[in-house]
Design a protein around this motif. Structure first.
Motif, PDB file in Angstrom:
ATOM      1  N   LEU A  26     -11.936  19.948  38.714  1.00  0.00           N
ATOM      2  CA  LEU A  26     -13.178  19.389  39.260  1.00  0.00           C
ATOM      3  C   LEU A  26     -12.874  18.089  40.016  1.00  0.00           C
ATOM      4  O   LEU A  26     -11.922  17.419  39.685  1.00  0.00           O
ATOM      5  N   PRO A  27     -13.633  17.681  40.991  1.00  0.00           N
ATOM      6  CA  PRO A  27     -14.797  18.410  41.531  1.00  0.00           C
ATOM      7  C   PRO A  27     -14.365  19.553  42.438  1.00  0.00           C
ATOM      8  O   PRO A  27     -13.361  19.452  43.133  1.00  0.00           O
ATOM      9  N   MET A  28     -15.101  20.625  42.425  1.00  0.00           N
ATOM     10  CA  MET A  28     -14.745  21.823  43.176  1.00  0.00           C
ATOM     11  C   MET A  28     -15.990  22.282  43.943  1.00  0.00           C
ATOM     12  O   MET A  28     -16.853  22.951  43.394  1.00  0.00           O
ATOM     13  N   PRO A  29     -16.103  21.867  45.191  1.00  0.00           N
ATOM     14  CA  PRO A  29     -17.346  22.154  45.920  1.00  0.00           C
ATOM     15  C   PRO A  29     -17.525  23.641  46.225  1.00  0.00           C
ATOM     16  O   PRO A  29     -18.643  24.107  46.379  1.00  0.00           O
ATOM     17  N   TYR A  30     -16.416  24.375  46.318  1.00  0.00           N
ATOM     18  CA  TYR A  30     -16.578  25.792  46.614  1.00  0.00           C
ATOM     19  C   TYR A  30     -15.641  26.619  45.749  1.00  0.00           C
ATOM     20  O   TYR A  30     -14.515  26.230  45.465  1.00  0.00           O
ATOM     21  N   HIS A  31     -16.128  27.782  45.330  1.00  0.00           N
ATOM     22  CA  HIS A  31     -15.307  28.702  44.560  1.00  0.00           C
ATOM     23  C   HIS A  31     -15.650  30.108  45.043  1.00  0.00           C
ATOM     24  O   HIS A  31     -16.817  30.398  45.328  1.00  0.00           O
TER      25      HIS A  31
END
Lengths: 204, 395
Positions: A150-155
Protein backbone atom coordinates in the motif's frame (compact mmCIF):
# COMPACT_ATOMS: atom_id res chain seq x y z
CA UNK A 1 20.37 -7.77 0.03
CA UNK A 2 19.05 -11.29 0.22
CA UNK A 3 17.42 -10.59 3.60
CA UNK A 4 15.81 -7.47 2.21
CA UNK A 5 14.57 -9.13 -0.92
CA UNK A 6 13.09 -11.93 1.16
CA UNK A 7 11.46 -9.41 3.48
CA UNK A 8 9.82 -7.60 0.63
CA UNK A 9 9.29 -10.66 -1.50
CA UNK A 10 5.53 -10.51 -1.17
CA UNK A 11 5.52 -6.92 -2.24
CA UNK A 12 7.86 -7.27 -5.15
CA UNK A 13 6.32 -10.35 -6.75
CA UNK A 14 3.05 -9.07 -8.23
CA UNK A 15 4.54 -6.75 -10.78
CA UNK A 16 1.77 -5.22 -12.80
CA UNK A 17 1.77 -5.77 -16.52
CA UNK A 18 4.46 -8.41 -16.29
CA UNK A 19 3.03 -11.89 -16.20
CA UNK A 20 5.27 -14.03 -14.01
CA UNK A 21 6.95 -17.23 -15.04
CA UNK A 22 4.10 -19.05 -16.72
CA UNK A 23 3.97 -22.65 -17.75
CA UNK A 24 3.17 -23.41 -21.33
CA UNK A 25 -0.61 -23.52 -21.32
CA UNK A 26 -1.37 -23.48 -25.03
CA UNK A 27 -3.86 -20.70 -25.65
CA UNK A 28 -3.14 -18.14 -22.91
CA UNK A 29 -4.70 -14.79 -23.74
CA UNK A 30 -1.96 -12.13 -23.82
CA UNK A 31 -2.76 -10.04 -20.74
CA UNK A 32 -4.39 -12.45 -18.35
CA UNK A 33 -3.79 -11.63 -14.66
CA UNK A 34 -5.83 -14.49 -13.24
CA UNK A 35 -9.25 -16.04 -12.86
CA UNK A 36 -11.67 -14.85 -10.20
CA UNK A 37 -14.70 -16.59 -8.74
CA UNK A 38 -17.53 -14.99 -6.78
CA UNK A 39 -19.25 -16.72 -3.84
CA UNK A 40 -22.39 -15.84 -1.92
CA UNK A 41 -21.37 -17.33 1.42
CA UNK A 42 -18.17 -17.30 3.47
CA UNK A 43 -18.35 -21.08 4.09
CA UNK A 44 -18.41 -21.75 0.34
CA UNK A 45 -15.36 -19.53 -0.09
CA UNK A 46 -13.40 -21.27 2.69
CA UNK A 47 -14.37 -24.63 1.22
CA UNK A 48 -13.30 -23.46 -2.24
CA UNK A 49 -9.95 -22.25 -0.89
CA UNK A 50 -9.29 -25.67 0.63
CA UNK A 51 -10.24 -27.37 -2.64
CA UNK A 52 -8.02 -25.01 -4.64
CA UNK A 53 -5.02 -25.62 -2.41
CA UNK A 54 -5.66 -29.36 -2.62
CA UNK A 55 -5.61 -29.09 -6.41
CA UNK A 56 -2.07 -27.72 -6.14
CA UNK A 57 -2.56 -23.99 -6.63
CA UNK A 58 -0.32 -21.81 -4.46
CA UNK A 59 -0.54 -18.23 -5.69
CA UNK A 60 -4.11 -17.42 -4.72
CA UNK A 61 -5.82 -14.53 -3.00
CA UNK A 62 -9.22 -14.11 -1.35
CA UNK A 63 -11.29 -10.97 -0.85
CA UNK A 64 -14.01 -10.67 1.77
CA UNK A 65 -16.03 -7.81 3.24
CA UNK A 66 -14.77 -8.64 6.77
CA UNK A 67 -11.95 -10.75 8.23
CA UNK A 68 -12.64 -14.49 8.26
CA UNK A 69 -10.48 -16.29 10.79
CA UNK A 70 -10.06 -19.63 8.98
CA UNK A 71 -9.07 -17.95 5.73
CA UNK A 72 -5.60 -16.86 6.84
CA UNK A 73 -4.45 -20.43 7.44
CA UNK A 74 -6.48 -21.94 4.59
CA UNK A 75 -4.85 -19.69 2.01
CA UNK A 76 -1.41 -20.65 3.28
CA UNK A 77 -0.16 -17.31 4.56
CA UNK A 78 2.72 -17.81 6.93
CA UNK A 79 3.23 -15.74 10.08
CA UNK A 80 3.44 -12.01 9.48
CA UNK A 81 6.85 -10.43 8.99
CA UNK A 82 5.78 -7.20 10.70
CA UNK A 83 7.00 -8.29 14.19
CA UNK A 84 10.56 -8.71 12.87
CA UNK A 85 10.46 -5.20 11.42
CA UNK A 86 9.13 -3.85 14.72
CA UNK A 87 11.96 -5.56 16.60
CA UNK A 88 14.57 -4.13 14.22
CA UNK A 89 12.94 -0.69 14.47
CA UNK A 90 12.98 -0.88 18.26
CA UNK A 91 16.64 -1.88 18.44
CA UNK A 92 17.67 0.84 15.97
CA UNK A 93 15.58 3.40 17.88
CA UNK A 94 17.10 2.40 21.22
CA UNK A 95 20.65 2.68 19.88
CA UNK A 96 19.83 5.98 18.19
CA UNK A 97 18.27 7.42 21.36
CA UNK A 98 21.16 6.39 23.56
CA UNK A 99 23.97 7.51 21.29
CA UNK A 100 22.23 10.76 20.43
CA UNK A 101 22.49 11.64 24.12
CA UNK A 102 25.94 10.13 24.48
CA UNK A 103 27.21 12.14 21.56
CA UNK A 104 25.70 15.45 22.71
CA UNK A 105 26.78 15.17 26.34
CA UNK A 106 30.13 13.40 26.00
CA UNK A 107 31.50 14.34 22.55
CA UNK A 108 29.85 17.47 21.20
CA UNK A 109 29.09 19.57 24.25
CA UNK A 110 30.37 18.11 27.52
CA UNK A 111 28.83 19.97 30.42
CA UNK A 112 29.52 19.41 34.10
CA UNK A 113 26.15 18.98 35.78
CA UNK A 114 26.58 18.78 39.55
CA UNK A 115 29.74 16.74 39.19
CA UNK A 116 28.02 13.82 37.47
CA UNK A 117 29.90 11.88 34.82
CA UNK A 118 29.42 13.05 31.24
CA UNK A 119 28.16 9.61 30.33
CA UNK A 120 25.25 9.67 32.81
CA UNK A 121 23.66 6.57 31.30
CA UNK A 122 21.01 6.36 34.03
CA UNK A 123 19.48 9.64 32.97
CA UNK A 124 19.69 8.60 29.31
CA UNK A 125 17.32 5.68 29.85
CA UNK A 126 13.96 7.51 29.53
CA UNK A 127 14.85 9.04 26.13
CA UNK A 128 16.37 5.74 25.00
CA UNK A 129 13.11 4.03 25.94
CA UNK A 130 10.97 6.64 24.20
CA UNK A 131 13.02 6.38 21.00
CA UNK A 132 12.73 2.59 21.11
CA UNK A 133 8.93 2.85 21.24
CA UNK A 134 8.80 5.60 18.61
CA UNK A 135 10.94 3.74 16.08
CA UNK A 136 9.19 0.45 16.75
CA UNK A 137 5.82 2.14 16.21
CA UNK A 138 6.92 3.79 12.97
CA UNK A 139 8.41 0.48 11.79
CA UNK A 140 5.09 -1.23 12.54
CA UNK A 141 3.03 1.21 10.47
CA UNK A 142 5.47 1.60 7.57
CA UNK A 143 6.31 -2.10 7.57
CA UNK A 144 2.62 -2.97 7.40
CA UNK A 145 2.10 -0.59 4.47
CA UNK A 146 5.15 -1.80 2.55
CA UNK A 147 4.40 -5.50 3.08
CA UNK A 148 0.79 -4.92 2.06
CA UNK A 149 1.97 -3.08 -1.04
CA UNK A 150 0.00 0.00 0.00
CA UNK A 151 -0.84 2.58 -1.18
CA UNK A 152 -2.00 0.86 -4.36
CA UNK A 153 -4.21 3.10 -6.49
CA UNK A 154 -4.91 0.43 -9.07
CA UNK A 155 -5.15 -3.35 -9.03
CA UNK A 156 -6.17 -5.62 -11.94
CA UNK A 157 -9.14 -7.07 -10.00
CA UNK A 158 -10.77 -3.64 -10.16
CA UNK A 159 -11.48 -4.37 -13.83
CA UNK A 160 -14.00 -7.03 -12.78
CA UNK A 161 -17.28 -5.09 -12.68
CA UNK A 162 -18.79 -6.96 -9.73
CA UNK A 163 -15.61 -6.80 -7.61
CA UNK A 164 -16.87 -3.75 -5.70
CA UNK A 165 -19.25 -6.17 -3.93
CA UNK A 166 -16.20 -7.59 -2.09
CA UNK A 167 -16.66 -4.73 0.35
CA UNK A 168 -20.38 -5.52 0.79
CA UNK A 169 -21.74 -9.06 0.78
CA UNK A 170 -19.77 -11.11 -1.76
CA UNK A 171 -16.70 -13.30 -1.32
CA UNK A 172 -14.07 -13.63 -4.06
CA UNK A 173 -11.31 -16.10 -4.79
CA UNK A 174 -8.57 -15.27 -7.28
CA UNK A 175 -6.03 -17.64 -8.80
CA UNK A 176 -3.17 -15.68 -10.29
CA UNK A 177 -1.91 -16.49 -13.76
CA UNK A 178 1.66 -16.73 -12.49
CA UNK A 179 0.75 -19.76 -10.42
CA UNK A 180 2.87 -22.61 -11.84
CA UNK A 181 -0.24 -24.80 -11.94
CA UNK A 182 -2.24 -22.23 -13.94
CA UNK A 183 -3.76 -23.27 -17.33
CA UNK A 184 -6.18 -20.72 -18.72
CA UNK A 185 -8.99 -23.01 -19.79
CA UNK A 186 -8.51 -25.73 -17.15
CA UNK A 187 -8.33 -23.30 -14.26
CA UNK A 188 -11.47 -21.54 -15.45
CA UNK A 189 -13.36 -24.83 -15.66
CA UNK A 190 -12.00 -25.98 -12.29
CA UNK A 191 -13.27 -22.84 -10.61
CA UNK A 192 -16.70 -23.39 -12.07
CA UNK A 193 -16.88 -26.67 -10.11
CA UNK A 194 -16.40 -24.90 -6.75
CA UNK A 195 -19.95 -23.62 -6.37
CA UNK A 196 -19.17 -20.10 -7.51
CA UNK A 197 -22.02 -17.92 -8.68
CA UNK A 198 -19.79 -16.31 -11.32
CA UNK A 199 -16.32 -17.01 -12.73
CA UNK A 200 -14.49 -14.53 -14.91
CA UNK A 201 -11.06 -13.77 -16.31
CA UNK A 202 -9.12 -10.85 -14.86
CA UNK A 203 -7.31 -8.75 -17.44
CA UNK A 204 -4.12 -7.00 -16.54
CA UNK B 1 -17.14 -34.14 42.38
CA UNK B 2 -14.83 -37.00 41.41
CA UNK B 3 -17.07 -37.48 38.36
CA UNK B 4 -16.33 -33.96 37.17
CA UNK B 5 -13.79 -33.67 34.34
CA UNK B 6 -12.20 -30.84 36.30
CA UNK B 7 -11.70 -32.73 39.54
CA UNK B 8 -8.36 -31.95 41.19
CA UNK B 9 -5.75 -34.73 40.86
CA UNK B 10 -5.92 -35.59 44.56
CA UNK B 11 -3.25 -38.30 44.54
CA UNK B 12 -0.73 -36.07 42.75
CA UNK B 13 -1.52 -33.13 45.01
CA UNK B 14 -1.05 -35.34 48.06
CA UNK B 15 2.41 -36.32 46.80
CA UNK B 16 3.27 -32.67 46.13
CA UNK B 17 2.02 -31.65 49.57
CA UNK B 18 3.92 -34.44 51.29
CA UNK B 19 7.15 -33.52 49.52
CA UNK B 20 6.68 -29.89 50.49
CA UNK B 21 6.02 -30.89 54.07
CA UNK B 22 9.07 -33.18 54.34
CA UNK B 23 11.50 -30.77 52.67
CA UNK B 24 10.01 -27.82 54.53
CA UNK B 25 10.18 -29.60 57.90
CA UNK B 26 13.79 -30.70 57.32
CA UNK B 27 14.86 -27.19 56.32
CA UNK B 28 12.84 -25.91 59.29
CA UNK B 29 14.75 -28.12 61.73
CA UNK B 30 18.08 -26.99 60.26
CA UNK B 31 16.96 -23.36 60.45
CA UNK B 32 15.89 -23.85 64.07
CA UNK B 33 19.44 -24.95 64.80
CA UNK B 34 20.51 -21.68 63.23
CA UNK B 35 18.22 -19.83 65.60
CA UNK B 36 20.25 -21.25 68.50
CA UNK B 37 23.66 -20.72 66.86
CA UNK B 38 23.12 -17.26 65.41
CA UNK B 39 19.79 -15.70 66.37
CA UNK B 40 20.48 -12.34 64.70
CA UNK B 41 21.21 -13.99 61.35
CA UNK B 42 18.22 -16.30 61.75
CA UNK B 43 15.78 -13.41 62.03
CA UNK B 44 17.39 -11.58 59.10
CA UNK B 45 17.06 -14.61 56.84
CA UNK B 46 13.61 -15.41 58.18
CA UNK B 47 12.34 -11.91 57.38
CA UNK B 48 13.25 -12.31 53.68
CA UNK B 49 11.71 -15.80 53.57
CA UNK B 50 8.51 -14.54 55.19
CA UNK B 51 8.10 -11.59 52.83
CA UNK B 52 8.76 -13.94 49.89
CA UNK B 53 5.98 -16.38 50.84
CA UNK B 54 3.66 -13.50 51.74
CA UNK B 55 4.26 -12.10 48.24
CA UNK B 56 3.18 -15.33 46.52
CA UNK B 57 -0.08 -15.52 48.49
CA UNK B 58 -0.87 -11.81 48.24
CA UNK B 59 0.09 -11.61 44.57
CA UNK B 60 -2.38 -14.42 43.86
CA UNK B 61 -5.09 -12.61 45.83
CA UNK B 62 -4.42 -9.39 43.92
CA UNK B 63 -4.53 -11.10 40.52
CA UNK B 64 -7.81 -12.83 41.39
CA UNK B 65 -9.34 -9.49 42.45
CA UNK B 66 -7.98 -7.93 39.26
CA UNK B 67 -9.71 -10.65 37.27
CA UNK B 68 -13.03 -10.09 39.03
CA UNK B 69 -12.79 -6.47 37.92
CA UNK B 70 -11.63 -7.07 34.34
CA UNK B 71 -13.12 -10.45 33.42
CA UNK B 72 -11.53 -12.56 30.69
CA UNK B 73 -10.95 -16.21 29.89
CA UNK B 74 -7.36 -16.11 31.21
CA UNK B 75 -8.58 -15.56 34.76
CA UNK B 76 -11.29 -18.21 34.79
CA UNK B 77 -8.85 -21.00 33.95
CA UNK B 78 -6.51 -20.06 36.84
CA UNK B 79 -9.05 -18.72 39.33
CA UNK B 80 -9.03 -21.84 41.51
CA UNK B 81 -5.23 -21.78 41.76
CA UNK B 82 -5.34 -18.13 42.81
CA UNK B 83 -8.08 -18.80 45.33
CA UNK B 84 -6.28 -21.79 46.85
CA UNK B 85 -3.17 -19.65 47.17
CA UNK B 86 -5.08 -16.78 48.82
CA UNK B 87 -6.75 -19.17 51.30
CA UNK B 88 -3.32 -19.93 52.77
CA UNK B 89 -3.11 -16.42 54.25
CA UNK B 90 -3.96 -17.59 57.80
CA UNK B 91 -0.89 -19.86 57.67
CA UNK B 92 1.20 -16.96 56.35
CA UNK B 93 -0.05 -14.89 59.30
CA UNK B 94 1.18 -17.67 61.58
CA UNK B 95 4.58 -17.46 59.87
CA UNK B 96 4.75 -13.82 61.00
CA UNK B 97 4.72 -14.73 64.69
CA UNK B 98 8.43 -15.70 65.06
CA UNK B 99 9.40 -12.33 63.57
CA UNK B 100 7.87 -10.54 66.54
CA UNK B 101 10.46 -12.14 68.84
CA UNK B 102 13.36 -10.89 66.75
CA UNK B 103 12.44 -7.25 66.16
CA UNK B 104 15.40 -5.92 68.11
CA UNK B 105 17.77 -7.99 65.93
CA UNK B 106 16.24 -6.49 62.81
CA UNK B 107 15.13 -2.92 63.24
CA UNK B 108 17.12 0.04 64.58
CA UNK B 109 13.87 1.54 65.92
CA UNK B 110 13.29 -1.54 68.08
CA UNK B 111 16.65 -1.13 69.81
CA UNK B 112 16.21 1.29 72.76
CA UNK B 113 19.90 2.18 72.84
CA UNK B 114 19.93 3.26 69.20
CA UNK B 115 16.66 5.17 69.53
CA UNK B 116 18.04 7.09 72.52
CA UNK B 117 21.06 8.18 70.50
CA UNK B 118 19.25 9.10 67.29
CA UNK B 119 17.05 12.17 67.11
CA UNK B 120 15.16 11.08 63.98
CA UNK B 121 14.35 7.69 65.51
CA UNK B 122 13.17 9.43 68.70
CA UNK B 123 10.75 11.51 66.65
CA UNK B 124 9.49 8.44 64.81
CA UNK B 125 9.11 6.36 67.96
CA UNK B 126 5.43 7.21 68.28
CA UNK B 127 4.79 5.28 65.05
CA UNK B 128 7.81 3.00 64.83
CA UNK B 129 7.64 1.00 68.04
CA UNK B 130 7.26 -2.77 68.56
CA UNK B 131 3.67 -2.58 69.87
CA UNK B 132 2.27 -0.44 67.10
CA UNK B 133 4.30 -2.41 64.51
CA UNK B 134 2.67 -5.64 65.73
CA UNK B 135 -0.79 -4.10 65.64
CA UNK B 136 -0.29 -2.82 62.10
CA UNK B 137 1.04 -6.14 60.84
CA UNK B 138 -1.85 -8.00 62.49
CA UNK B 139 -4.44 -5.64 60.98
CA UNK B 140 -2.89 -5.98 57.52
CA UNK B 141 -2.85 -9.77 57.66
CA UNK B 142 -6.38 -9.85 59.07
CA UNK B 143 -7.85 -7.60 56.38
CA UNK B 144 -6.10 -9.47 53.56
CA UNK B 145 -7.43 -12.73 54.98
CA UNK B 146 -10.95 -11.31 55.25
CA UNK B 147 -11.02 -10.28 51.59
CA UNK B 148 -9.51 -13.60 50.49
CA UNK B 149 -12.07 -15.59 52.51
CA UNK B 150 -14.98 -13.45 51.30
CA UNK B 151 -14.10 -14.07 47.66
CA UNK B 152 -13.42 -17.73 48.26
CA UNK B 153 -16.73 -18.20 50.06
CA UNK B 154 -18.72 -16.56 47.25
CA UNK B 155 -16.88 -18.74 44.76
CA UNK B 156 -17.81 -21.83 46.80
CA UNK B 157 -21.43 -20.68 46.86
CA UNK B 158 -21.35 -20.47 43.08
CA UNK B 159 -20.03 -24.04 42.91
CA UNK B 160 -22.82 -25.35 45.15
CA UNK B 161 -25.66 -23.67 43.29
CA UNK B 162 -25.54 -21.26 40.39
CA UNK B 163 -27.28 -18.06 41.36
CA UNK B 164 -27.52 -14.87 39.34
CA UNK B 165 -25.75 -11.92 40.87
CA UNK B 166 -22.91 -13.85 42.50
CA UNK B 167 -20.34 -12.49 40.04
CA UNK B 168 -21.58 -9.02 40.83
CA UNK B 169 -21.14 -9.63 44.55
CA UNK B 170 -17.60 -10.88 43.95
CA UNK B 171 -16.91 -7.65 42.06
CA UNK B 172 -18.26 -5.65 44.97
CA UNK B 173 -15.73 -7.40 47.22
CA UNK B 174 -12.85 -7.22 44.73
CA UNK B 175 -13.06 -3.49 43.97
CA UNK B 176 -12.50 -2.20 47.51
CA UNK B 177 -10.28 -5.23 48.13
CA UNK B 178 -7.84 -4.15 45.46
CA UNK B 179 -7.60 -0.63 46.88
CA UNK B 180 -7.20 -1.88 50.45
CA UNK B 181 -4.61 -4.42 49.31
CA UNK B 182 -2.43 -1.74 47.69
CA UNK B 183 -2.64 0.62 50.68
CA UNK B 184 -1.86 -2.12 53.18
CA UNK B 185 1.07 -3.45 51.14
CA UNK B 186 2.52 0.05 51.25
CA UNK B 187 2.16 0.15 55.04
CA UNK B 188 3.48 -3.37 55.51
CA UNK B 189 6.44 -2.98 53.16
CA UNK B 190 7.51 0.25 54.87
CA UNK B 191 7.29 -1.54 58.21
CA UNK B 192 8.89 -4.84 57.24
CA UNK B 193 11.58 -3.77 54.78
CA UNK B 194 12.07 -0.03 54.42
CA UNK B 195 12.45 0.62 58.15
CA UNK B 196 15.52 -1.67 58.21
CA UNK B 197 17.36 1.46 57.15
CA UNK B 198 16.72 3.92 59.98
CA UNK B 199 16.65 7.13 57.94
CA UNK B 200 16.06 6.27 54.31
CA UNK B 201 12.68 6.67 52.65
CA UNK B 202 11.24 6.32 49.17
CA UNK B 203 7.66 7.09 48.18
CA UNK B 204 7.57 4.48 45.40
CA UNK B 205 8.62 1.62 47.69
CA UNK B 206 5.07 0.30 48.25
CA UNK B 207 4.13 -0.04 44.59
CA UNK B 208 7.55 -1.53 43.88
CA UNK B 209 6.64 -4.33 46.29
CA UNK B 210 3.11 -4.56 44.77
CA UNK B 211 4.66 -5.05 41.30
CA UNK B 212 6.93 -7.73 42.69
CA UNK B 213 4.06 -9.55 44.38
CA UNK B 214 2.11 -9.61 41.11
CA UNK B 215 5.11 -11.36 39.50
CA UNK B 216 5.32 -13.81 42.41
CA UNK B 217 1.62 -14.68 42.15
CA UNK B 218 1.60 -15.07 38.37
CA UNK B 219 4.88 -17.02 38.24
CA UNK B 220 3.71 -19.45 40.92
CA UNK B 221 0.31 -19.86 39.18
CA UNK B 222 2.04 -20.71 35.89
CA UNK B 223 4.19 -23.34 37.58
CA UNK B 224 1.10 -24.90 39.18
CA UNK B 225 -0.69 -24.82 35.80
CA UNK B 226 2.21 -26.71 34.23
CA UNK B 227 2.05 -29.23 37.10
CA UNK B 228 -1.68 -29.75 36.52
CA UNK B 229 -1.26 -30.12 32.75
CA UNK B 230 1.55 -32.64 33.25
CA UNK B 231 -0.65 -34.63 35.64
CA UNK B 232 -3.39 -34.76 33.04
CA UNK B 233 -5.77 -32.55 34.96
CA UNK B 234 -7.29 -29.62 33.04
CA UNK B 235 -6.63 -31.53 29.81
CA UNK B 236 -7.89 -29.50 26.87
CA UNK B 237 -8.77 -26.61 29.19
CA UNK B 238 -5.61 -24.54 29.08
CA UNK B 239 -5.38 -23.50 25.43
CA UNK B 240 -2.48 -21.63 23.83
CA UNK B 241 -4.55 -18.43 23.77
CA UNK B 242 -5.02 -18.61 27.57
CA UNK B 243 -1.32 -19.27 28.10
CA UNK B 244 -0.57 -16.38 25.73
CA UNK B 245 -2.63 -14.01 27.90
CA UNK B 246 -0.96 -15.24 31.09
CA UNK B 247 2.44 -14.80 29.47
CA UNK B 248 1.54 -11.27 28.44
CA UNK B 249 0.49 -10.49 32.00
CA UNK B 250 3.77 -11.89 33.31
CA UNK B 251 5.57 -9.63 30.81
CA UNK B 252 3.47 -6.64 31.88
CA UNK B 253 4.16 -7.26 35.59
CA UNK B 254 7.89 -7.69 34.88
CA UNK B 255 7.95 -4.39 33.00
CA UNK B 256 5.92 -2.72 35.75
CA UNK B 257 8.42 -3.90 38.37
CA UNK B 258 11.34 -2.67 36.24
CA UNK B 259 9.60 0.64 35.71
CA UNK B 260 9.20 1.19 39.46
CA UNK B 261 12.77 0.02 40.11
CA UNK B 262 14.19 2.37 37.50
CA UNK B 263 12.03 5.32 38.59
CA UNK B 264 13.32 4.94 42.13
CA UNK B 265 16.92 4.58 41.01
CA UNK B 266 16.80 7.39 38.42
CA UNK B 267 15.31 9.97 40.77
CA UNK B 268 17.54 9.16 43.72
CA UNK B 269 20.65 8.87 41.54
CA UNK B 270 19.93 12.21 39.81
CA UNK B 271 19.15 13.98 43.07
CA UNK B 272 22.26 12.51 44.74
CA UNK B 273 21.12 13.87 48.11
CA UNK B 274 22.77 12.61 51.27
CA UNK B 275 19.56 11.44 52.96
CA UNK B 276 18.49 9.37 49.93
CA UNK B 277 21.58 8.13 48.14
CA UNK B 278 22.71 5.86 50.99
CA UNK B 279 20.33 3.13 49.87
CA UNK B 280 21.97 2.82 46.45
CA UNK B 281 25.43 3.54 47.80
CA UNK B 282 25.07 0.40 49.92
CA UNK B 283 23.73 -1.61 46.98
CA UNK B 284 26.18 -0.55 44.29
CA UNK B 285 29.41 -1.10 46.19
CA UNK B 286 31.21 -3.74 48.19
CA UNK B 287 30.06 -6.78 46.23
CA UNK B 288 26.40 -5.84 46.42
CA UNK B 289 26.83 -4.14 43.04
CA UNK B 290 27.29 -7.55 41.45
CA UNK B 291 23.95 -8.61 42.90
CA UNK B 292 22.33 -5.41 41.58
CA UNK B 293 23.54 -6.16 38.04
CA UNK B 294 22.41 -9.79 38.43
CA UNK B 295 18.98 -8.49 39.48
CA UNK B 296 18.71 -6.13 36.49
CA UNK B 297 19.73 -8.93 34.12
CA UNK B 298 17.67 -11.84 35.42
CA UNK B 299 14.71 -10.11 37.03
CA UNK B 300 14.20 -7.96 33.96
CA UNK B 301 16.41 -8.16 30.84
CA UNK B 302 16.51 -11.92 30.21
CA UNK B 303 12.83 -12.68 31.01
CA UNK B 304 11.85 -9.55 29.06
CA UNK B 305 13.58 -10.70 25.87
CA UNK B 306 12.09 -14.20 26.09
CA UNK B 307 8.62 -12.93 26.97
CA UNK B 308 8.59 -10.76 23.83
CA UNK B 309 8.34 -13.91 21.72
CA UNK B 310 4.82 -15.00 20.82
CA UNK B 311 5.76 -18.67 20.45
CA UNK B 312 7.41 -18.65 23.89
CA UNK B 313 4.29 -17.23 25.53
CA UNK B 314 1.89 -19.70 23.90
CA UNK B 315 3.64 -22.81 25.23
CA UNK B 316 3.17 -23.47 28.94
CA UNK B 317 6.23 -25.77 28.94
CA UNK B 318 8.46 -22.90 27.79
CA UNK B 319 6.70 -20.16 29.74
CA UNK B 320 7.15 -22.10 32.96
CA UNK B 321 10.94 -21.66 32.62
CA UNK B 322 10.51 -17.89 32.72
CA UNK B 323 8.08 -18.29 35.63
CA UNK B 324 10.56 -20.44 37.57
CA UNK B 325 13.37 -17.96 36.98
CA UNK B 326 11.20 -15.02 38.03
CA UNK B 327 9.96 -16.76 41.17
CA UNK B 328 13.57 -17.38 42.20
CA UNK B 329 14.47 -13.78 41.33
CA UNK B 330 11.63 -12.58 43.57
CA UNK B 331 13.54 -14.01 46.49
CA UNK B 332 16.79 -12.43 45.20
CA UNK B 333 15.03 -9.06 44.94
CA UNK B 334 13.75 -9.23 48.52
CA UNK B 335 17.18 -10.39 49.72
CA UNK B 336 18.66 -7.40 47.86
CA UNK B 337 16.15 -5.05 49.53
CA UNK B 338 16.79 -6.32 53.06
CA UNK B 339 20.29 -7.72 53.48
CA UNK B 340 22.59 -4.79 52.60
CA UNK B 341 21.14 -3.06 55.67
CA UNK B 342 22.65 -5.80 57.84
CA UNK B 343 25.96 -6.19 56.03
CA UNK B 344 26.80 -2.82 54.49
CA UNK B 345 29.87 -2.82 52.31
CA UNK B 346 30.26 -6.59 52.05
CA UNK B 347 28.15 -9.05 50.05
CA UNK B 348 27.16 -11.79 52.45
CA UNK B 349 24.99 -14.86 51.93
CA UNK B 350 24.52 -17.02 55.03
CA UNK B 351 23.36 -20.63 54.81
CA UNK B 352 20.30 -19.58 56.80
CA UNK B 353 19.39 -17.30 53.88
CA UNK B 354 18.88 -20.47 51.85
CA UNK B 355 17.27 -22.82 54.40
CA UNK B 356 14.63 -20.43 55.76
CA UNK B 357 12.88 -19.76 52.41
CA UNK B 358 12.95 -23.49 51.62
CA UNK B 359 11.41 -24.20 55.04
CA UNK B 360 8.62 -21.64 54.78
CA UNK B 361 7.89 -22.25 51.09
CA UNK B 362 7.85 -26.04 51.60
CA UNK B 363 5.39 -25.86 54.48
CA UNK B 364 3.33 -23.28 52.60
CA UNK B 365 3.27 -25.48 49.48
CA UNK B 366 1.83 -28.33 51.54
CA UNK B 367 -1.00 -26.06 52.70
CA UNK B 368 -1.53 -24.83 49.15
CA UNK B 369 -1.74 -28.37 47.74
CA UNK B 370 -4.33 -29.27 50.36
CA UNK B 371 -6.42 -26.17 49.55
CA UNK B 372 -6.22 -26.78 45.79
CA UNK B 373 -7.60 -30.29 46.34
CA UNK B 374 -10.75 -29.11 48.10
CA UNK B 375 -12.55 -27.71 45.02
CA UNK B 376 -13.12 -28.36 41.36
CA UNK B 377 -10.26 -26.94 39.25
CA UNK B 378 -12.66 -24.70 37.33
CA UNK B 379 -15.60 -22.61 38.55
CA UNK B 380 -18.10 -24.87 36.78
CA UNK B 381 -21.12 -22.62 37.34
CA UNK B 382 -19.57 -19.36 36.27
CA UNK B 383 -21.73 -17.95 33.47
CA UNK B 384 -18.66 -16.99 31.45
CA UNK B 385 -16.96 -20.37 31.62
CA UNK B 386 -18.48 -21.82 28.42
CA UNK B 387 -17.19 -18.90 26.35
CA UNK B 388 -13.81 -19.10 28.08
CA UNK B 389 -13.39 -22.75 27.10
CA UNK B 390 -14.51 -22.41 23.46
CA UNK B 391 -12.02 -23.85 21.04
CA UNK B 392 -11.07 -21.31 18.39
CA UNK B 393 -9.48 -22.07 15.04
CA UNK B 394 -6.41 -20.16 16.18
CA UNK B 395 -6.28 -21.78 19.63
Amino acid sequence: MSVLSRLFARHVKPEFGKPGPRQEGGDLPPHLYGVIAEFGKPETLVHAVHATRKEGYQVIEAYTPYPIEELHDAIGHGPSRVPLLVLIGGIVGGLFGFFLQYWTSVVAYPLNVGGRPYNSWVSFIPITFECTILFAGIAAVLGMLVLNGLPMPYHPVFSVPRFQLASRDRYFLLILARDPRFRAGDTFRFMETLGASLVSDVED
Amino acid sequence: MTESPWAPPLADLAVLGRRGLVVGALAGVVSAAGLVLNPAQFYRSYLVAFVFVLGVALGSLAISMLHHMSGGAWGLVIRRILEASSRTLPLVALFAVPLLFGLRHLYPWADPARVAGDEILRHRAIYMNPTFFTVRLAVCLLLWTVFAQALSRLSKKQDDAPAPGLERRMQLVAAPGLAVYCLLVTIASVDLLMSLDPHWYSAIYGVYVVGGQAISGMAFTLLVSLFLVRKGAMRGVLQPRHVHDLGNLLLAFTMLWAYFALSQFLIIWSGNLPEEIGFFHDRLGGGWGVLSVFLALFHFAVPFVFLLSRDFKRDIGKLAWAAGLLLFMRWVDLFWLASPAFHPGRLSVHWLDLTTPVALFGLWLAAFARELGTRSLLPANDPNLAVALEVHAHG
